[in-house]
Structures are given as structure tokens and as C-alpha cells.
Scaffold this motif. Structure first.
Motif, short mmCIF file in Angstrom:
data_model
loop_
_atom_site.label_atom_id
_atom_site.label_comp_id
_atom_site.label_asym_id
_atom_site.label_seq_id
_atom_site.Cartn_x
_atom_site.Cartn_y
_atom_site.Cartn_z
N GLN A 393 23.33 88.98 -12.60
CA GLN A 393 22.26 88.21 -11.95
C GLN A 393 21.82 88.83 -10.63
OE1 GLN A 393 22.32 83.85 -12.01
NE2 GLN A 393 24.29 83.96 -13.04
N GLY A 395 20.50 91.55 -10.10
CA GLY A 395 19.23 92.23 -10.26
C GLY A 395 19.29 93.69 -9.85
N GLY A 448 9.02 90.59 -10.39
CA GLY A 448 10.40 90.23 -10.71
C GLY A 448 10.79 90.65 -12.12
N LYS A 451 11.29 94.48 -12.38
CA LYS A 451 12.58 94.89 -11.82
C LYS A 451 13.71 94.62 -12.82
CE LYS A 451 11.22 94.12 -7.01
NZ LYS A 451 11.29 93.18 -5.87
N ARG A 452 13.65 93.48 -13.51
CA ARG A 452 14.69 93.16 -14.49
C ARG A 452 14.61 94.12 -15.67
NH1 ARG A 452 19.01 90.05 -13.60
NH2 ARG A 452 18.85 88.71 -15.43
N GLN A 455 16.17 97.29 -14.56
CA GLN A 455 17.62 97.11 -14.51
C GLN A 455 18.23 97.25 -15.91
OE1 GLN A 455 18.82 93.16 -13.36
NE2 GLN A 455 21.00 93.64 -13.40
N ASP A 475 13.35 85.88 -15.57
CA ASP A 475 12.26 86.75 -15.09
C ASP A 475 11.72 87.72 -16.13
OD1 ASP A 475 12.36 85.65 -12.49
OD2 ASP A 475 14.04 86.95 -12.00
#
Length: 638
Positions: A393, A395, A448, A451-452, A455, A475
Motif C-alpha cells: 500500500q 505505493g 494516482g 503511479k500504481r 509500481q 487507484d
């Protein structure tokens, strides 16, 4: 009633447009789910409607009697103030009275004393004077269901999940004060909520007469709350009535129809293009009409239906026969037990869901399995071939801002694929929908969801064969979630998932580790919905048993002299409320009789007559409510 209109709205950051020439209307009572890919501007759209950002062009019209209330993914608070002051952040007499009452009640229970009792008595009197008890009951329900306590604590001491719940409580209380004239905008409201809270929020929003526009990735929540789905795509918003499954079906039909129209236009375009080339410069009126039609056909023929899909073709490292084994594992933090002699042997290809209330130790358990935290005692044996992929979580993490392509090249220049080939970092990014232009965007400028997605890319390139996914759906947009679900369905390694997304869990897990608290972990053989049904059945049985016990106890009380003792247990608040009702009811009856006499005598002014009639109706309703409450309290007090 027409609440809001948007006309030709456009927004871009730099040269990249988010949306262009968007138009739509929202009417009273609409409950709309807005879906789109990450980076298309869903959150930005909500902020523009709420007046927190400005569009590049276009108009937003909001009815003068409508209040727009925005729930953001990243809520803002006054860090110097308490939870209570941030929740009740409007200077309204009723809200001020409720805030003072909630704080006074909490203090009188935790710190009994004459001073706190006096403060409570003053707060009770204000509540009665303002007739605030009905709304206070709604406030108490919201705070209780969202597990919000200690209203005098500062918001600066809260965790990210707690801050989100406080922001949600503030939003719902704000809306609940006047739902008929509120338009609620919600950006991912289910993030950081456990399933019980999500289910309560579903019922709450479904029951409230509120106008709603929300962005959510939770498909069960989306189906339960909204009745219309809007898909935002470039310069269009497509409307779909019904649930998410119907949206997918109708979207597929729309794309198929659009492609057929384009193919037909291309055939016509080729014929007309030949005609255009053969015509002389001087044209007749008929030729001019055909020429204009040609340009319309050309526009259709040159349309491109872009339906990019995230592609996951990552190679998985070979997983041997031995995966992982946990033997008699114990873990505590002070008096709080996380694991109490946990035993389990993991098998190849297992798909495990991890569920339980927030704070029971789910993340700690997964960290212990990966060796990121040490147990108090016990053995953890991990197979030699196991490679963990941990999607947590926290991120995307970076020490200094850099461009997307630079960030990825820190890990590797090339990435192996499942088919045996390899891709450059740039080509691999394209599989994750990062276009050539987007790859040179700074990390801080990504949405957001982007970015996820990045990741996820950096985790999968390591070729893990044991994926641990902690709230993976937060997200991510719905199209990306569908691709991730399909990838995990075919994934040959082990998967462990912590998620409050019931749809995601139902689709992927075979059994559950249920963290029940105090170190107890139960292995449940089924998916999430089955578990929730069984839990509800057990809860219903417990309530029935408690009701039977209460009935037996009440019957015993009527046959013994213990009634007098029971009377002495009536709370101060109940006694005070009963006394106030006995004063208020005669006053209301007197006012009603005087107004009825005025009406009977005749009023020539129409507006005055309507005002008096309305007040009579209000008093009648108030009396009915207060009489019912008086009867309840009189039975309790005796």
C-alpha cells in the motif's frame, strides 16, 4: 430540478489534453458512476465541478440553491484542530450543538466528574432548544459505523486510513444536514474502508435522497449505489443505464457498431475521393453539395477507435515443489496478539485471500512470511526457488523526482517475457499504456492510478512466482483491473491477496485466512461472498439468541421487585430528555391551537395563509415524533 450543466469543458496539463469539449447535465436524484482510464481526468473533472480547479475553457452552471460537496482521495484538514472541529467545520447552530454534545458525552463517560457533568447538562439543554436530536442520531450512526472516536484528538495524529474515514464522516454529515439541496461528488470513497464499512456506506447512500456523481473501482459498490454509468473518453461521455455487466456489454456493442460505420465510410470515401479528383475546379450547386458530403464522410472514415489494453506477458520464474512453511509462529506487540502458534504449509498455485478488520495484523503476517519482520518465535522455511513480488500500500517510492523511463531503467534495461523474448524498458512501458510521450513525464506529475500501474510494472519485471498483493485495486482504473484479474487467473505461481474489493476477491481466491483478532487465524474454505453470507447468518443467530435472553430477562423483571432497581439505571440524558418533552409538547399544542384559530378566522393574504398552514403541518409532525419518544421514555422510566 436541474442541478448542474457542463458545456464544452476542456482541460489540459501542458500539451496533453485530459478531456476536450465535454458536455453533460445532472438532475436531482441522479446517482451516476463515472468510469474512465487512469490519466483521463476523472478526479480533475470532480475538482472543477466543485470549484477547486479551473477549466481551460467551457462553462459550469450550478443551481443557486444547490451546494456541491466534494469527497477527495487526498482530504485536506486543519492540522491544528481536533477531529471534532474538522468534522463539524461549518458555523451552524445545530452542528455546533452536536459537536459540543458529542465531546461532552465522551468526556463524561471517560472522565467522570462534576465539571464534565455540568458541561454535558449544558450541551443537552442546547440540543433540546434547537431540536437537534433527530440529526444527532444520524451523526452518531455515521461516527459509529466509521469507527471514529476521541473527537478531541488532533487530526495530525491520525494514520492515512483514519484520515480518510474522518473526511468521509465530515462529507456525509455535511450532506445529511440538507440532502435535498446537496450534490455529492465522491472520488474513490471505498479506499481504506473495511468491508463492513463499505456495505454500510452502500446502504446509507442508497437510502439517502442525495444527488451523486462518483468515481469508484469497486464494482459491487458501483452496482449497489449507482443506476447510471458514464464513460468518459476523450471528447465524449457515453451514457449506460444499468449495472457494470450491462455497461461492458453495451460498450462492446457500441465499439462494434462504430467500427462497422467506419468500414462502411471508408468504402464510400474511396469512391468519392476518386470523384473529387476527377471533377473540374468550377462546380455546380449539385457538385458543391456532394463535395460538402465528401468531407463529412472523410471525417468518419478517418476516425480511429482506440481501445488500448494493458498487456501482462511477464515471465514467471520456475517454482519448485517446496514453497513455504510456517511452524508454530508467534507474534505480539505488547498485549496485542497477531499470531498465536500459526501453522501452515503453502502449496504450488495456491490463491489465498487474507481478511479481517483493520489493525488485526494482516500486513504484519505477510511481512513475516517474506522475512521483512521477525516473529517472536517459530520457524519459517521458504523454498529455494521462491521469489516474492510484494505489491504493497505504500505505493511508488522514489528519493528524487525523475522521468518515468529513467525510473524504470534503474531496475533493468530489458525485461524478459513469457514467450521467451525480451523487450527494452521503453517497449515494456508501452505494454503498460505509457506512451512514448508519457515516458518522459516526471513521476510527480502522474495520476494516482498511473503511479500504481508503474509500481505493478516494477514488481512484475523481477519474474516473481509468489505474488503478495496488499490492496491492489486502490487507484487502478476498471480496465486495468480487468486485465490484472485475467493475468492472475492464468498465473501459475502462488497468490496472496489482501483486499476490501469483494468482486476482485471472489474472482481470484480459493480460500481465506480470516484474522479474527487475539492471534486467531481461521482457514475458511470458500470465496469472500460465501464467507460474508456465513458471517451474516452467524450474526443473525447471535442477535436472535440475545433477543431471547432479553425477553427472558424482561419477563423476570416484571415478576420481581427488581424494577425499582432498574429504574435507577436510567441515564441522565434519558431523564433530561423526558423532562424537556413534557415542557415542549404543551407549548407545541398551544401554538398549533392558536394557528388553527387564526386559519379558522380567515386570512386574506395568500402568502401568510400558506406560511401558517405549513407551520401547522410541521408542528403536527413534531408532536407525533415527540409523543412516540415520550411513550418510549415513560415506559423506561416508569
Amino acid at each position: 430540478m436541474h442541478y448542474l450543466s457542463v458545456e464544452n469543458l476542456s482541460k489540459a496539463y501542458g500539451v496533453t489534453p485530459l478531456f476536450d469539449n465535454i458536455s453533460f447535465n445532472i438532475n436531482e436524484g441522479d446517482k451516476i458512476a463515472l468510469v474512465a482510464r487512469n490519466g483521463v481526468g476523472k478526479s480533475t473533472m470532480l475538482k472543477i465541478l466543485a470549484g477547486k480547479e479551473h477549466a481551460d475553457k467551457g462553462k459550469v452552471w450550478i443551481h443557486k440553491d444547490v451546494k456541491v460537496i466534494l469527497f477527495e482521495q487526498e482530504p485536506n484538514f486543519d492540522e491544528s484542530k481536533s477531529i471534532g472541529d474538522n468534522i463539524f467545520n461549518h458555523d451552524h447552530p445545530v452542528l455546533n450543538a452536536i459537536r459540543l454534545y458529542e465531546i461532552a458525552l465522551e468526556k463524561s463517560e471517560t472522565e467522570p466528574g462534576e465539571e464534565n457533568n455540568e458541561a454535558l447538562q449544558t450541551a443537552l439543554q442546547q440540543m433540546a432548544d434547537l431540536n437537534a436530536w433527530t440529526f444527532e442520531a444520524k451523526v452518531k450512526q455515521i461516527l459509529g459505523k466509521l469507527n471514529i472516536h476521541h473527537l478531541d484528538a488532533y487530526v495530525s495524529s491520525l494514520s492515512g486510513g483514519q484520515r480518510k474515514r474522518v473526511a468521509l464522516a465530515r462529507t456525509l454529515i455535511d450532506v445529511g444536514f440538507d440532502p435535498q439541496h446537496s450534490m455529492l461528488l465522491m472520488d474513490e470513497p471505498t479506499n481504506h474502508l473495511d468491508v463492513e464499512m463499505i456495505e454500510w456506506l452502500e446502504n446509507y447512500l442508497g437510502g439517502e435522497n442525495v444527488t451523486l456523481l462518483m468515481v469508484s473501482h469497486d464494482r459491487y459498490f458501483l452496482d449497489a449505489v449507482s443506476d447510471v454509468i458514464w464513460e468518459m473518453e476523450s471528447s465524449n461521455i457515453y451514457h449506460y443505464t444499468g449495472d457494470y455487466a450491462n455497461y461492458l456489454e453495451k460498450k462492446a456493442a457500441r465499439i462494434e457498431s462504430a467500427l462497422a460505420t467506419i468500414d462502411k465510410a471508408k468504402n464510400t470515401y474511396r469512391r468519392e475521393l476518386d470523384w473529387m479528383r476527377r471533377q473540374p475546379k468550377a462546380r455546380t450547386t449539385k457538385s458543391k453539395s456532394r463535395q460538402d458530403n465528401f468531407y463529412e464522410i472523410e471525417a468518419v472514415a478517418k476516425q480511429r477507435i482506440v481501445d488500448q489494453q494493458l498487456q501482462l506477458q511477464v515471465k514467471m520464474s520456475r517454482l519448485g515443489g517446496k514453497v513455504a512453511e510456517m511452524k508454530k509462529v508467534y507474534k505480539s506487540y505488547g498485549d496485542k496478539k497477531i499470531l498465536d502458534g500459526f501453522d501452515y504449509t503453502f502449496s504450488k498455485g495456491e490463491r489465498i485471500g487474507v481478511v479481517g478488520k483493520n489493525g488485526v495484523g494482516k500486513s504484519t503476517f505477510m511481512n513475516i512470511l517474506q522475512g521483512l519482520e521477525q516473529p517472536d518465535s517459530g520457524k519459517i522455511n521458504i523454498g529455494d526457488t521462491v521469489i516474492f513480488g510484494n505489491y504493497d500500500q505504500q505505493g511508488l517510492q522514489w528519493k528524487e523526482d525523475m522521468r518515468v523511463i529513467e525510473y524504470v531503467k534503474q531496475f533493468a534495461e530489458t525485461f524478459p517475457l513469457a514467450n521467451g523474448g525480451a523487450l527494452t524498458a521503453s517497449k515494456f512501458l508501452e505494454l503498460f499504456l505509457f506512451t512514448a510521450d508519457k515516458q518522459y513525464t516526471f513521476l510527480s506529475a502522474l495520476s494516482g492510478g498511473e503511479k500504481r500501474r508503474l509500481q505493478l510494472l516494477t514488481i512484475l519485471f523481477k519474474n516473481p512466482n509468489f505474488l503478495i498483493l496488499d490492496e491492489p485495486t486502490n487507484d487502478l482504473d476498471l480496465p486495468t483491473l480487468e486485465v490484472l484479474e485475467n493475468f492472475l487467473t492464468d498465473y501459475q505461481g502462488c497468490v496472496m491477496i489482501v483486499s476490501h474489493d469483494r468482486y476482485f476477491m471472489d474472482k481470484l481466491v480459493d480460500h481465506l485466512f480470516v484474522f479474527e483478532g487475539d492471534g486467531v487465524v481461521r482457514d475458511y474454505p470458500g470465496n469472500y461472498s460465501q464467507y460474508r453470507i456465513d458471517e451474516q447468518l452467524e450474526e443473525d443467530k447471535r442477535k436472535e439468541a440475545q433477543a431471547r435472553q432479553a425477553d427472558t430477562a424482561n419477563a423476570a423483571k416484571t415478576e420481581t421487585p427488581a424494577v425499582a432497581a432498574d429504574k435507577r439505571k436510567v441515564s441522565f440524558k434519558d431523564k433530561r430528555e423526558f423532562e424537556l418533552l413534557e415542557k415542549e409538547m404543551p407549548e407545541l399544542e398551544k401554538e398549533r391551537d392558536e394557528l388553527n384559530a387564526t386559519l379558522n378566522a380567515g386570512i386574506s393574504n395568500y402568502e401568510e395563509m400558506m406560511a401558517v398552514s405549513t407551520r401547522v403541518g410541521q408542528i403536527t409532525q413534531l408532536l407525533e415524533e415527540k409523543e412516540m419518544r415520550w411513550l418510549e421514555l415513560s415506559e423506561l422510566i416508569g
